[in-house]
Scaffold this active site. Sequence first.
Site, PDB file in Angstrom:
ATOM      1  N   CYS A 144     151.045 -15.729  67.174  1.00 59.04           N
ATOM      2  CA  CYS A 144     150.356 -15.996  65.923  1.00 59.04           C
ATOM      3  C   CYS A 144     150.232 -14.669  65.201  1.00 59.04           C
ATOM      4  CB  CYS A 144     149.012 -16.678  66.137  1.00 59.04           C
ATOM      5  SG  CYS A 144     147.716 -15.589  66.652  1.00 59.04           S
TER       6      CYS A 144
ATOM      7  N   ARG B 109     150.555 -13.257  72.157  1.00 63.56           N
ATOM      8  CA  ARG B 109     149.609 -14.122  72.863  1.00 63.56           C
ATOM      9  C   ARG B 109     150.270 -15.065  73.878  1.00 63.56           C
ATOM     10  NH1 ARG B 109     144.977 -15.851  68.597  1.00 63.56           N
ATOM     11  NH2 ARG B 109     143.779 -15.934  70.496  1.00 63.56           N
TER      12      ARG B 109
ATOM     13  N   LYS C   5     131.986 -20.728  67.848  1.00 60.63           N
ATOM     14  CA  LYS C   5     133.316 -21.358  67.812  1.00 60.63           C
ATOM     15  C   LYS C   5     134.020 -21.208  69.155  1.00 60.63           C
ATOM     16  CE  LYS C   5     137.754 -19.573  66.041  1.00 60.63           C
ATOM     17  NZ  LYS C   5     138.132 -18.859  67.203  1.00 60.63           N
ATOM     18  N   ASN C   6     134.002 -19.975  69.692  1.00 63.84           N
ATOM     19  CA  ASN C   6     134.801 -19.725  70.895  1.00 63.84           C
ATOM     20  C   ASN C   6     134.195 -20.317  72.166  1.00 63.84           C
ATOM     21  OD1 ASN C   6     136.926 -18.523  69.558  1.00 63.84           O
ATOM     22  ND2 ASN C   6     135.970 -16.496  69.593  1.00 63.84           N
TER      23      ASN C   6
ATOM     24  N   ASP D 213     137.236  -9.311  68.219  1.00 61.61           N
ATOM     25  CA  ASP D 213     136.893 -10.193  67.088  1.00 61.61           C
ATOM     26  C   ASP D 213     135.945  -9.530  66.085  1.00 61.61           C
ATOM     27  OD1 ASP D 213     138.460 -12.047  68.336  1.00 61.61           O
ATOM     28  OD2 ASP D 213     136.828 -13.345  69.000  1.00 61.61           O
TER      29      ASP D 213
ATOM     30  N   ARG E 293     138.511 -21.777  59.179  1.00 64.05           N
ATOM     31  CA  ARG E 293     138.741 -22.122  60.597  1.00 64.05           C
ATOM     32  C   ARG E 293     137.521 -21.807  61.447  1.00 64.05           C
ATOM     33  NH1 ARG E 293     142.585 -18.711  63.495  1.00 64.05           N
ATOM     34  NH2 ARG E 293     141.426 -19.716  65.138  1.00 64.05           N
TER      35      ARG E 293
HETATM   36  C1  LIG Z   1     139.915 -10.197  76.386  1.00 69.93           C
HETATM   37  C2  LIG Z   1     139.697 -10.636  75.000  1.00 69.93           C
HETATM   38  O1  LIG Z   1     139.169  -9.899  74.190  1.00 69.93           O
HETATM   39  N1  LIG Z   1     140.081 -11.880  74.677  1.00 69.93           N
HETATM   40  C3  LIG Z   1     140.021 -12.376  73.331  1.00 69.93           C
HETATM   41  C4  LIG Z   1     141.122 -13.366  73.099  1.00 69.93           C
HETATM   42  O2  LIG Z   1     140.967 -14.479  73.947  1.00 69.93           O
HETATM   43  P1  LIG Z   1     142.272 -15.323  74.325  1.00 69.93           P
HETATM   44  O3  LIG Z   1     141.841 -16.289  75.340  1.00 69.93           O
HETATM   45  O4  LIG Z   1     142.957 -15.797  73.107  1.00 69.93           O
HETATM   46  O5  LIG Z   1     143.170 -14.207  74.894  1.00 69.93           O
HETATM   47  P2  LIG Z   1     143.145 -13.578  76.338  1.00 69.93           P
HETATM   48  O6  LIG Z   1     141.804 -13.054  76.673  1.00 69.93           O
HETATM   49  O7  LIG Z   1     143.768 -14.547  77.246  1.00 69.93           O
HETATM   50  O8  LIG Z   1     144.183 -12.409  76.091  1.00 69.93           O
HETATM   51  C5  LIG Z   1     143.902 -11.071  76.199  1.00 69.93           C
HETATM   52  C6  LIG Z   1     145.207 -10.303  76.344  1.00 69.93           C
HETATM   53  O9  LIG Z   1     145.949 -10.770  77.465  1.00 69.93           O
HETATM   54  C7  LIG Z   1     147.243 -11.182  77.099  1.00 69.93           C
HETATM   55  N2  LIG Z   1     147.591 -12.390  77.871  1.00 69.93           N
HETATM   56  C8  LIG Z   1     146.729 -13.432  77.901  1.00 69.93           C
HETATM   57  C9  LIG Z   1     147.025 -14.583  78.621  1.00 69.93           C
HETATM   58  C10 LIG Z   1     148.234 -14.631  79.327  1.00 69.93           C
HETATM   59  O10 LIG Z   1     148.561 -15.618  79.978  1.00 69.93           O
HETATM   60  N3  LIG Z   1     149.079 -13.562  79.271  1.00 69.93           N
HETATM   61  C11 LIG Z   1     148.777 -12.420  78.566  1.00 69.93           C
HETATM   62  O11 LIG Z   1     149.552 -11.475  78.539  1.00 69.93           O
HETATM   63  C12 LIG Z   1     147.136 -11.477  75.599  1.00 69.93           C
HETATM   64  O12 LIG Z   1     148.368 -11.332  74.956  1.00 69.93           O
HETATM   65  C13 LIG Z   1     146.138 -10.442  75.150  1.00 69.93           C
HETATM   66  O13 LIG Z   1     146.773  -9.220  74.922  1.00 69.93           O
HETATM   67  O14 LIG Z   1     141.122 -13.760  71.751  1.00 69.93           O
HETATM   68  C14 LIG Z   1     139.953 -14.425  71.325  1.00 69.93           C
HETATM   69  C15 LIG Z   1     140.126 -14.688  69.852  1.00 69.93           C
HETATM   70  O15 LIG Z   1     140.356 -13.509  69.177  1.00 69.93           O
HETATM   71  C16 LIG Z   1     138.726 -13.544  71.607  1.00 69.93           C
HETATM   72  O16 LIG Z   1     137.579 -14.240  71.298  1.00 69.93           O
HETATM   73  C17 LIG Z   1     138.712 -13.057  73.050  1.00 69.93           C
HETATM   74  O17 LIG Z   1     137.629 -12.152  73.218  1.00 69.93           O
HETATM   75  C1  LIG Z   2     141.413 -15.112  66.613  1.00 65.67           C
HETATM   76  C2  LIG Z   2     140.390 -15.903  66.899  1.00 65.67           C
HETATM   77  O1  LIG Z   2     140.496 -17.156  67.361  1.00 65.67           O
HETATM   78  P1  LIG Z   2     141.766 -17.916  67.982  1.00 65.67           P
HETATM   79  O2  LIG Z   2     141.860 -17.466  69.409  1.00 65.67           O
HETATM   80  O3  LIG Z   2     141.355 -19.340  67.872  1.00 65.67           O
HETATM   81  O4  LIG Z   2     142.987 -17.554  67.193  1.00 65.67           O
HETATM   82  C3  LIG Z   2     138.986 -15.430  66.715  1.00 65.67           C
HETATM   83  O5  LIG Z   2     138.051 -16.140  67.101  1.00 65.67           O
HETATM   84  O6  LIG Z   2     138.800 -14.313  66.167  1.00 65.67           O
END
Ligand SMILES: CC(=O)N[C@H]1[C@@H](OP(=O)(O)OP(=O)(O)OC[C@H]2O[C@@H](n3ccc(=O)[nH]c3=O)[C@H](O)[C@@H]2O)O[C@H](CO)[C@@H](O)[C@@H]1O
Ligand SMILES: C=C(OP(=O)(O)O)C(=O)O
Length: 420
Positions: free
Chosen positions: A118, A123, A22-23, A307, A399
């Site tokens: 969320c 996030r 998915k990711n 995750d 999802r």
């Molecule tokens: C590092 C990590 O494990 N990332 C996870 C994150 O990716 P996702 O891409 O959603 O999140 P990020 O890796 O960007 O975020 C990691 C951390 O950085 C912070 N942040 C991020 C972007 C930004 O602009 N500012 C900021 O402060 C977020 O709040 C969070 O605490 O969620 C996905 C869904 O669960 C997981 O598959 C990813 O493995």
């Molecule tokens: C939280 C997840 O996805 P999303 O970043 O789409 O919310 C996830 O894959 O566990």
Amino acid sequence: MDRFIIRGGRPLHGDITIGGAKNAALKLLVAGLLTSERLILSNVPRIDDIATMRDLLTQHGMTVEAVNGDDSTLCISGTITNTEAPYDIVSKMRASILVLGPLLARCGKARVSLPGGCAIGTRPVDMHLRGLEALGAEITLENGYINASAPNGLTGDRIALPFASVGATENLMMAATLAKGRTEILNAAREPEMADLAACLNAMGAQITGAGTGHIIIDGVEALHGAEHHIMADRIECGTYACAAAITGGDLRLIGGQAEHLGAVIRTLEEAGVEVSEEDNALRVRRTGPLRGVDIMTEPYPGFPTDMQAQFMTLLSVAEGASMLTETIFENRFMHVPELVRMGARINVHGSSAIIRGVKLLSGAPVMATDLRASFSLILAGLAAQGETTLSRVYHLDRGYEAVERKLAACGAQIERIRE
Ligand SMILES: CC(=O)N[C@H]1[C@@H](OP(=O)(O)OP(=O)(O)OC[C@H]2O[C@@H](n3ccc(=O)[nH]c3=O)[C@H](O)[C@@H]2O)O[C@H](CO)[C@@H](O)[C@@H]1O
Ligand SMILES: C=C(OP(=O)(O)O)C(=O)O
């Protein structure tokens, strides 16, 4: 809203085929915005988030079609006619924010709803925005939307991310493929999905090196062309079913599972007393002895994945001794805890850590899914518990996991979906 009824206590035996990630898939679909030619993706998982992403791309003007009537292979083609990503879709699925970079790079402008928080945390997307500004975009926030423009195109720069953000790395990598000159992303996310995205972009004519390391270099090109790409296996789905084998004392072959992407998860399973071995194109996971408590801290890849945190929480609930699970990525990713406690787990949360004292047996109960991975942690609890568990709000699960009840039932689980 569908529900699952699970009758626990049966060890799982057999084969489960792991689907496309998915990711990775969501971001790869977005990459279709970067070309006017056809991008064909195979091994696309049949999950609700993909349907949402298809809706998002379609409202941008693209066509997303199943190839030969098989919706695990999708063809993205067409022309961007609308550069706005509306609130109703972005609020449903956070990966929608990934259209920002590609729309800016292709069209010089984009209006994308702020995703907001969320269930699992706030996030923010500030790193995405700062990075795009470094590439020359002008960005304002207005009425809950990000307004971004780059009328003269984007220009490469050196961007050091303050945290190895997965989403920011992906957004910047995609935008930089069409920027003038060289972009370097320092402290880039190293998740395997980065390398998969870069492999697809390179097949489309991009010039990216270093994806999968903390230092990604992108030399911008004039245009990208069509390509075909096979999406990597879902390491989180694989890790989740590994937990199902472990918690039921079963023996599962996870077909297509890739041990190289699951280093921290496999090490932790082994420490907990679970046997994991690699077989031809499969990962075999079985448990014959007792489960032992372990300490876990979630970290960016190659650390233990956030995750997988909820699924391991359930596993450790029935392990011998005490375990400590610390969540460092998201500030509110323990919502499964009160539900597990209702099933007899002994868990105390102190800030970002949870102390789990293993119990002999969980007992079935009505429980509620709160987010995607938490949903599966409750299914795992139901599979191990004595008696019947009813899991409501299964839409969270749909999802991101394909055909859960079919895959589990084929290995001996008693699980039934009640459609409502
Ligand atoms: C590092 C990590 O494990 N990332 C996870 C994150 O990716 P996702 O891409 O959603 O999140 P990020 O890796 O960007 O975020 C990691 C951390 O950085 C912070 N942040 C991020 C972007 C930004 O602009 N500012 C900021 O402060 C977020 O709040 C969070 O605490 O969620 C996905 C869904 O669960 C997981 O598959 C990813 O493995
Ligand atoms: C939280 C997840 O996805 P999303 O970043 O789409 O919310 C996830 O894959 O566990």
